[in-house]
Design a protein around this motif. Structure first.
Motif, PDB file in Angstrom:
ATOM      1  N   ALA A  38       0.935  -1.261  -0.100  1.00 35.72           N
ATOM      2  CA  ALA A  38      -0.062  -0.077   0.100  1.00 35.72           C
ATOM      3  C   ALA A  38       0.766   1.327  -0.274  1.00 35.72           C
ATOM      4  O   ALA A  38       0.511   2.336  -0.519  1.00 35.72           O
ATOM      5  N   ARG A  39       2.070   1.385   0.747  1.00 36.13           N
ATOM      6  CA  ARG A  39       2.930   2.076   0.796  1.00 36.13           C
ATOM      7  C   ARG A  39       3.583   2.604  -0.613  1.00 36.13           C
ATOM      8  O   ARG A  39       3.592   3.578  -1.042  1.00 36.13           O
ATOM      9  N   ALA A  40       3.839   1.515  -1.188  1.00 41.62           N
ATOM     10  CA  ALA A  40       4.545   1.481  -2.540  1.00 41.62           C
ATOM     11  C   ALA A  40       3.496   2.093  -3.728  1.00 41.62           C
ATOM     12  O   ALA A  40       3.828   2.914  -4.388  1.00 41.62           O
ATOM     13  N   ALA A  41       2.344   1.715  -3.550  1.00 44.01           N
ATOM     14  CA  ALA A  41       1.257   2.024  -4.400  1.00 44.01           C
ATOM     15  C   ALA A  41       0.882   3.657  -4.222  1.00 44.01           C
ATOM     16  O   ALA A  41       0.784   4.320  -5.391  1.00 44.01           O
ATOM     17  N   ALA A  42       0.872   3.985  -3.095  1.00 47.07           N
ATOM     18  CA  ALA A  42       0.771   5.494  -2.742  1.00 47.07           C
ATOM     19  C   ALA A  42       2.044   6.360  -3.381  1.00 47.07           C
ATOM     20  O   ALA A  42       1.694   7.385  -3.939  1.00 47.07           O
ATOM     21  N   GLY A  43       3.048   5.673  -2.940  1.00 46.05           N
ATOM     22  CA  GLY A  43       4.223   6.378  -3.690  1.00 46.05           C
ATOM     23  C   GLY A  43       4.176   6.554  -5.156  1.00 46.05           C
ATOM     24  O   GLY A  43       4.900   7.565  -5.804  1.00 46.05           O
ATOM     25  N   ALA A  44       3.921   5.530  -5.718  1.00 40.26           N
ATOM     26  CA  ALA A  44       3.821   5.464  -7.305  1.00 40.26           C
ATOM     27  C   ALA A  44       2.635   6.320  -7.890  1.00 40.26           C
ATOM     28  O   ALA A  44       2.920   7.115  -8.900  1.00 40.26           O
ATOM     29  N   ALA A  45       1.677   6.617  -6.937  1.00 36.92           N
ATOM     30  CA  ALA A  45       0.582   7.401  -7.321  1.00 36.92           C
ATOM     31  C   ALA A  45       1.044   8.993  -7.191  1.00 36.92           C
ATOM     32  O   ALA A  45       0.930   9.828  -8.159  1.00 36.92           O
ATOM     33  N   LEU A  46       1.904   9.142  -6.034  1.00 36.56           N
ATOM     34  CA  LEU A  46       2.406  10.475  -6.047  1.00 36.56           C
ATOM     35  C   LEU A  46       3.197  10.942  -7.065  1.00 36.56           C
ATOM     36  O   LEU A  46       3.761  12.173  -7.630  1.00 36.56           O
ATOM     37  N   VAL A  47       4.224   9.920  -7.632  1.00 30.34           N
ATOM     38  CA  VAL A  47       4.975   9.925  -9.027  1.00 30.34           C
ATOM     39  C   VAL A  47       4.253  10.363  -9.948  1.00 30.34           C
ATOM     40  O   VAL A  47       4.579  11.322 -10.736  1.00 30.34           O
ATOM     41  N   ALA A  48       3.135   9.894 -10.160  1.00 31.32           N
ATOM     42  CA  ALA A  48       2.058  10.221 -11.355  1.00 31.32           C
ATOM     43  C   ALA A  48       1.570  11.750 -11.319  1.00 31.32           C
ATOM     44  O   ALA A  48       1.549  12.386 -11.962  1.00 31.32           O
ATOM     45  N   ALA A  49       1.334  11.990 -10.080  1.00 33.35           N
ATOM     46  CA  ALA A  49       0.837  13.446  -9.826  1.00 33.35           C
ATOM     47  C   ALA A  49       1.916  14.361 -10.112  1.00 33.35           C
ATOM     48  O   ALA A  49       1.770  15.612 -10.445  1.00 33.35           O
ATOM     49  N   GLN A  50       3.147  14.078  -9.609  1.00 33.47           N
ATOM     50  CA  GLN A  50       4.125  14.913 -10.010  1.00 33.47           C
ATOM     51  C   GLN A  50       4.579  15.133 -11.483  1.00 33.47           C
ATOM     52  O   GLN A  50       4.946  16.215 -11.841  1.00 33.47           O
ATOM     53  N   LEU A  51       4.317  14.150 -12.166  1.00 28.47           N
ATOM     54  CA  LEU A  51       4.648  14.184 -13.710  1.00 28.47           C
ATOM     55  C   LEU A  51       3.407  14.968 -14.489  1.00 28.47           C
ATOM     56  O   LEU A  51       3.749  15.603 -15.130  1.00 28.47           O
TER      57      LEU A  51
END
Length: 328
Positions: free
Chosen positions: A189-202
Motif C-alpha cells: 500500500a505504501r509503494a502504491a501511494a508512492g507511485a501515485a505521487l510520482v504520477a501526480a508529480q509528472l
C-alpha cells in the motif's frame, strides 16, 4: 483558454486545486497511536510508556486490527512468535488487563476502548488517533482526486500520507506470522501511494521530483516496469535523454538477471521512442503504459484474513495504481 494537465492533457480546475489542498493541510497529522514505525503512544507529541515487549506486541497487534474483532489465536501468535506457552490463553488475559490499566493511568480511556468480543478482543479507536488509518484515508483520497484529474490536490494528500511513515510497520517487534502478513500488505500500500505521487508529480510538470521519488521506489521494487516507465518519462522531460536510456538498460539487465525475461511491450516501445526522440513523448504519458493504463485505483484496505505464516512476495508484484487518471 481551459487549463490542462501537463501529464494527461485533461482539463483541470485551478480553483478546485487550492480548495482541496487547503482541506488536506488542515488534517491533524499527530495521531496518539502509531504503528508506521515503532509502536508508540503519544500525547502532544510526548512519548508515553507502554510496558515490556509482550505488552507492546499485543498493543501493536490490536492497533493493526483496530475497530475489528481480533481472534485470541491470532493475538497469541503475534505476542509469542516462536512458540506459545501452555498458559498462553491465561497470559493473554493478564496482558489485556495490564493494557487497560496503562490506558487508565495515561488517561486514554476517553480515546480508546478495549473490550472482549467473541472470539477475542476489540480495540475501538477514532480514525484520527491512529496513524495507520490516517495513512489509508489520505492515500485513498489522493488516488481518488488524481483519478478525477486533480494532480495538485493528489500531491498534497499523498505527500501527507507518506510522511506518516517513520520506519517499518511495527518496527522493533519480533517477526511473527501475523506481523509478516501485515508488513507485506502495508508495504504494498505504501509503494502504491508512492507511485501515485510520482504520477501526480509528472502531471504537474515536477519532473525532477518525480524522477527522484521513482528511483527510491525502484530501489525497493526493482521489478515493477510501470515505475521504470515513469522514471524514463521524467528523465526525458528534464532533457536527460542519456539518463533515460541508461534507465532502460538498468531495467532490462535487472529483469533478465532476476526473472530471465525481456522488458514488456510498453517499456520496449518507450525505449524506441527515446532513441528516435518521438514527439509523442511530450504528450499523454498514458500512451506508454499499455494495459496498465486501464487499471483502477486500489483502496488501501486492511488485511481481511491474516495469513497463518509469513507471506512471500510474488516474483514481480504489480500494484493497482490509478492509471485511469491518465486517460480521463
Amino acid at each position: 483558454m481551459t487549463a490542462r494537465c501537463s501529464f494527461c492533457a485533461m482539463p483541470v480546475n485551478a480553483y478546485r486545486h487550492s480548495v482541496v489542498v487547503n482541506v488536506a493541510t488542515t488534517i491533524s497529522l499527530a495521531p496518539t497511536f502509531r504503528v508506521l514505525g515503532p509502536v508508540e503512544v503519544r500525547r502532544d507529541r510526548a512519548l508515553l510508556p507502554i510496558g515490556g515487549p509482550r505488552l507492546r506486541a499485543l498493543l501493536g497487534a490490536l492497533l493493526l486490527r483496530a475497530n475489528r474483532t481480533v481472534e485470541r489465536r491470532w493475538l497469541i501468535d503475534a505476542v509469542w512468535p516462536d512458540s506459545a506457552p501452555p498458559s498462553a490463553e491465561a497470559n493473554l488475559r493478564q496482558y489485556v488487563t495490564k493494557l487497560r490499566r496503562v490506558a487508565r493511568q495515561q488517561h486514554l480511556t476517553d480515546t480508546v476502548r478495549l473490550h472482549w468480543a467473541w472470539p477475542g478482543y476489540r480495540l475501538e479507536i477514532p480514525a484520527a488517533e491512529l496513524d495507520l488509518t490516517m495513512f489509508q484515508r489520505l492515500a485513498d483520497r489522493g488516488r481518488a482526486v488524481l483519478a478525477a484529474g486533480d494532480p495538485l490536490a493528489a500531491r498534497g494528500y499523498l505527500t501527507q500520507a507518506l510522511d506518516l511513515w517513520q520506519g517499518e510497520l511495527c518496527e522493533g517487534l519480533p517477526l511473527s506470522p501475523p506481523l509478516s502478513g501485515e508488513r507485506y500488505h502495508w508495504a504494498e500500500a505504501r509503494a502504491a501511494a508512492g507511485a501515485a505521487l510520482v504520477a501526480a508529480q509528472l502531471a504537474l510538470g515536477a519532473y525532477r521530483d518525480a524522477a527522484a521519488r521513482a528511483r527510491l521506489l525502484i530501489e525497493a521494487h526493482p521489478l515493477r516496469e510501470e515505475l521504470r516507465v515513469m522514471l524514463m518519462i521524467a528523465l526525458y522531460r528534464t532533457q536527460s535523454r542519456g539518463e533515460a536510456l541508461a534507465a532502460y538498460t538498468d531495467a532490462r539487465d535487472t529483469l533478465v538477471a532476476e526473472l530471465g525475461i525481456e522488458p514488456g511491450p510498453p517499456l520496449r516501445r518507450l525505449h524506441q521512442a527515446v532513441l528516435t526522440d518521438d514527439p509523442l513523448l511530450l504528450g499523454d504519458a498514458a500512451e506508454w503504459l499499455g494495459d496498465a493504463a486501464e487499471w483502477l485505483a486500489a483502496e488501501s484496505t486492511p488485511v481481511s484474513h491474516p495469513p497463518a505464516r509469513p507471506v512471500k512476495p510474488r516474483s514481480c508484484p504489480r500494484p493497482a495504481l490509478p492509471w485511469r487518471a491518465l486517460h480521463g
